[in-house]
Structures are given as structure tokens and as C-alpha cells.
Design a protein around this motif. Structure first.
Motif, PDB file in Angstrom:
ATOM      1  N   THR A  91      27.364  84.937  31.395  1.00  0.00           N
ATOM      2  CA  THR A  91      26.484  86.032  30.952  1.00  0.00           C
ATOM      3  C   THR A  91      26.534  86.155  29.435  1.00  0.00           C
ATOM      4  OG1 THR A  91      26.954  87.228  33.007  1.00  0.00           O
ATOM      5  CG2 THR A  91      26.024  88.524  31.212  1.00  0.00           C
ATOM      6  N   LEU A 147      22.398  89.973  26.827  1.00  0.00           N
ATOM      7  CA  LEU A 147      21.887  90.618  28.044  1.00  0.00           C
ATOM      8  C   LEU A 147      22.462  92.031  28.178  1.00  0.00           C
ATOM      9  CD1 LEU A 147      20.109  89.925  30.529  1.00  0.00           C
ATOM     10  CD2 LEU A 147      22.201  89.253  31.716  1.00  0.00           C
ATOM     11  N   LEU A 193      27.666  94.272  34.534  1.00  0.00           N
ATOM     12  CA  LEU A 193      28.233  93.010  35.029  1.00  0.00           C
ATOM     13  C   LEU A 193      29.013  93.261  36.322  1.00  0.00           C
ATOM     14  CD1 LEU A 193      28.921  90.002  34.450  1.00  0.00           C
ATOM     15  CD2 LEU A 193      30.765  90.804  32.952  1.00  0.00           C
ATOM     16  N   ILE A 236      19.152  92.818  35.281  1.00  0.00           N
ATOM     17  CA  ILE A 236      20.321  92.124  34.716  1.00  0.00           C
ATOM     18  C   ILE A 236      21.011  91.308  35.815  1.00  0.00           C
ATOM     19  CG2 ILE A 236      22.622  92.499  33.692  1.00  0.00           C
ATOM     20  CD1 ILE A 236      21.406  94.909  32.165  1.00  0.00           C
ATOM     21  N   ASP A 280      19.129  88.173  36.447  1.00  0.00           N
ATOM     22  CA  ASP A 280      19.369  87.207  35.359  1.00  0.00           C
ATOM     23  C   ASP A 280      20.726  86.529  35.533  1.00  0.00           C
ATOM     24  OD1 ASP A 280      17.029  87.605  34.116  1.00  0.00           O
ATOM     25  OD2 ASP A 280      17.803  88.735  32.398  1.00  0.00           O
ATOM     26  N   ILE A 281      21.731  87.319  35.877  1.00  0.00           N
ATOM     27  CA  ILE A 281      23.083  86.764  36.014  1.00  0.00           C
ATOM     28  C   ILE A 281      23.135  85.792  37.193  1.00  0.00           C
ATOM     29  CG2 ILE A 281      25.493  87.343  36.551  1.00  0.00           C
ATOM     30  CD1 ILE A 281      25.128  89.930  34.916  1.00  0.00           C
ATOM     31  N   SER A 290      21.545  82.661  36.056  1.00  0.00           N
ATOM     32  CA  SER A 290      22.386  81.908  35.097  1.00  0.00           C
ATOM     33  C   SER A 290      23.465  81.129  35.837  1.00  0.00           C
ATOM     34  CB  SER A 290      23.095  82.843  34.121  1.00  0.00           C
ATOM     35  OG  SER A 290      22.173  83.539  33.360  1.00  0.00           O
TER      36      SER A 290
END
Ligand code: ADP
Ligand code: TRP
Length: 352
Positions: free
Chosen positions: A119, A123, A149, A175, A178-179, A182
Motif C-alpha cells: 500500500t 493512498l 488499512l 481504499i 485499491d489495496i 495492489s
């Protein structure tokens, strides 16, 4: 990377590497007494989804998250208990939903670290909730900064695909997606789904002052407020200075915005018509709102009293929930560890 993990024979009959088709998860912070904004924005949906996704609904009390703001250990215990009692009284059914305390699943902390390593700080820098909270005077701790997170780890550890929350959580869900992306990209896998945000109609319930109802603004009505408390809070609901006999616009009136959450469509329409015709003033509409609030939660009060006298049962529900959640969490974590190249776990964790 050499070999990809194969979980097809490691799941013990549970979810396979791709996870279940749809799984619901949500968390609620024990940071105050639950209020009707929480109920119509989140809890009501949680209860609906436990029926629709019986056996695949996961709800937890986010006490790790609450540590960012609750600094008194006794208060923490009280608040966690209060949330557990409220949910069970309102109808959470442990046979349909897995209900647990976040800190009974310390595996989420390990996943937080693993996800943290894919991460970018950019972000988290963009998270508005962090900035808002710091502005409100909450200490700018590392915990508060990585709050989203940890939330991503909560969601991804059971690989849930649907997350019912209020509007203010939408960015945290972005978020999380996105994580998840990733991680999957970094390790060329599809371990994590990109969970969908599920919002309901009452995305933002107004408080007594017209701002979003929130414990931070001291404008809430607790779900289990006494009749007197409800009366006092309804009295404080902000109104315009429209004189009696003049029409009132229900679209901008807070009393009506709240009333329609509790009333039948017919009763809400009746208030709307009477307002527009100039036939109802705030005294009358507040009286209706107060009565509707009291009767709406009435059936759940006795159940809450009963549960207060049986805290061992409440504790058992949370413990069993954590055990069930742990089965899923360990499966995910084993796969994540393998993908990133960490050694296989050497402890079974059975004694925890
Ligand atoms: P608060 O704003 O009182 O601190 P939380 O942030 O703990 O409440 O919110 C818990 C859950 O309830 C979240 O899913 C949030 O989106 C929802 N929620 C909170 N307040 C409201 C509101 N006024 N309207 C709709 N949903 C809300
Ligand atoms: N941040 C959420 C809130 O303030 C609580 C939460 C923690 C949560 N982890 C979660 C919500 C995972 C949904 C999914 O309300």
C-alpha cells in the motif's frame, strides 16, 4: 515467482482459494452509544443481509479501531458490551450471522502488515476521515493514520464481497478495493475480491441540528434512549421559524426527514400533505415523531433487558463467532503468506 499456492486441499471443506460466491461483512466501532443514524445507516441493513446471506454474513465489533479514540480500558469494555447487547437485542441471530469482537481475531493485524507492504502512503494520505478526525482534536497517531488499512484487512481476511455501510465509509471501501488490487497485481493472483459498497436509502440520517447525526456532534438520539430522553431530544430538533398556518417544505424539514424513517409510507405522506397545506405546525409534527420513535424500538427493549442479565450468553456468542471467523481468516492468511513467500505457519493457534 515459482509455484502458486494451491488451497484446494487445505480448506478442510471450507471456502476454496477463490472464496465463496458472495459474502457480507461489516464492522461497527464501539466508540459510543449506538444511535438511530447507526441504525438506519448501517445496522438495519446488517440485519436484512443476515437473512439474505445466512451463513455468509460476518459482523464484528471493531475494538482495535476504537483504540484510536477510546483511551479508558474500562470504558472500552463497557462500550463493547453495549454494542453486543444492542445488536443481539435488535435481532442479530448467531445462527445466521457470525458475530465477533475484532480483537478476538488478531490475525487481522498480521494481514494488516502484509497489505501495508503493498500500500502506497499516497493512498492513505488521501483519506478524508483521518484529516477530519485530526481536525476534531483526535491525536494523529500511526494507528489513526493506518485505520483504513486495518479496515481493508478486516474485509479481506474473510474475502467478503459485499460491505453494507453508511455513506461516510465509501472512501474506506475504495481504499480497500485499491489495496486488494495492489496485492493481486503484485503477486499475480486473484486472492482478494474487490468488495462492493452497499449503501441503503437512508445514507445520511440528520441529527437534531440538521448536520449528519454523529456522536462527534452531540446531536444523536440513542436507539435505546428512555422515553424522557427521546422527548428531550425531539424538543431540540431544529426547525425553521415558519409561523403556524403557513406551509412547511417537508424536503428541508428535519422533523419530517426523521419521521419518515419510523413511520409507514401512509403516515409519512399524511405529514407531508399537512405540512404543505399549512395545516400542521412543529408542535404537532414533533409529537408524532416522538411517539413513532418510542414505539419503533419498544419491542426490542425487553430483549435487551433480558440479555443484560445473561452476559455469559453474550460472551459465548462472541467467542463462537470468533472461532468461526478464524477458520476463514486462517485460510486466507495461509494463502497470503504463501503468495508473499513467508514460511508456512508453524503454530496451529488452537490454544489461543
Ligand atoms: P458516528 O458518526 O456517530 O461516530 P460511526 O462513524 O461509528 O458513527 O458509524 C457507524 C456506522 O453507522 C457506519 O457504517 C456509518 O456509516 C453509519 N452511520 C453513522 N452515522 C450515520 C448517519 N447519520 N446516517 C447514516 N449512517 C450513519
Ligand atoms: N470504519 C467503520 C466505521 O467507522 C468501522 C469498520 C471497521 C468497518 N472495519 C470495518 C466497517 C470493515 C465495514 C467493514 O463505521
Amino acid at each position: 515467482m515459482t509455484a502458486k499456492p494451491d488451497s484446494s486441499n487445505s480448506s478442510g471443506g471450507m471456502a476454496d482459494a477463490s472464496g465463496p460466491a458472495e459474502r457480507v461483512l461489516s464492522g461497527i466501532q464501539p466508540t459510543g452509544v449506538l444511535h438511530i443514524g447507526n441504525y438506519f445507516g448501517a445496522i438495519k441493513q446488517h440485519l436484512e443481509y443476515q437473512d439474505r446471506y445466512a451463513g455468509e454474513a460476518f459482523y464484528f465489533i471493531a475494538d482495535y479501531h476504537a483504540l484510536t479514540t477510546v483511551k479508558d480500558p474500562e470504558e472500552m469494555g463497557r462500550l463493547v458490551r453495549g454494542v453486543a447487547l444492542d445488536y443481539l437485542a435488535l435481532g442479530l441471530d448467531p445462527d445466521k450471522a457470525t458475530f465477533y469482537r475484532q480483537s478476538d481475531l488478531p490475525e487481522v493485524c498480521e494481514l494488516t502488515w502484509i497489505l501495508g507492504c503493498v500500500t502506497g502512503v499516497g493512498l492513505l494520505d488521501r483519506a478524508v476521515a483521518y484529516k477530519d478526525k485530526v481536525r476534531q482534536g483526535i491525536a494523529a497517531s500511526v494507528g489513526l493514520y493506518i485505520y483504513p488499512l486495518l479496515q481493508a484487512a478486516d474485509i479481506l481476511i474473510v474475502r467478503s464481497s459485499l460491505v453494507p455501510v453508511g455513506q461516510d465509509q465509501a472512501q474506506h471501501l475504495e481504499i480497500t478495493r485499491d489495496i486488494a488490487g495492489s496485492f493481486n497485481a503484485a503477486y499475480d493472483c486473484d486472492l482478494f475480491p474487490r468488495p462492493k459498497t452497499i449503501l441503503n436509502d437512508a445514507a445520511v440520517v440528520p441529527g437534531m441540528d440538521g448536520q449528519k447525526m454523529s456522536k462527534s456532534y452531540d446531536n444523536t438520539v440513542p436507539i435505546f434512549a428512555s422515553e424522557d430522553e427521546i422527548a428531550a431530544r425531539v424538543k431540540r430538533v431544529k426547525t425553521s421559524s415558519t409561523p403556524l398556518g403557513e406551509p412547511i417544505d417537508p424536503g428541508t424539514d428535519i422533523v419530517y426527514q426523521l419521521y419518515r424513517l419510523f413511520a409507514s409510507q401512509e403516515d409519512a405522506d399524511a405529514m407531508s400533505r399537512a405540512y404543505r397545506a399549512g395545516e400542521m405546525g412543529y408542535g404537532a409534527s414533533k409529537g408524532l415523531l416522538q411517539a413513532a420513535m418510542v414505539s419503533y424500538f419498544e419491542p426490542y427493549r425487553d430483549r435487551r433487558h433480558e440479555l443484560e442479565g445473561d452476559l455469559d450468553y453474550v460472551e459465548d456468542v462472541l467467542r463462537q463467532g470468533a472461532e468461526r471467523a478464524r477458520e476463514e481468516a486462517r485460510l486466507t492468511l495461509d494463502l497470503a503468506r504463501e503468495y508473499v513467500g513467508l514460511a508456512a505457519r508453524t503454530t496451529t493457534g488452537a490454544a489461543r
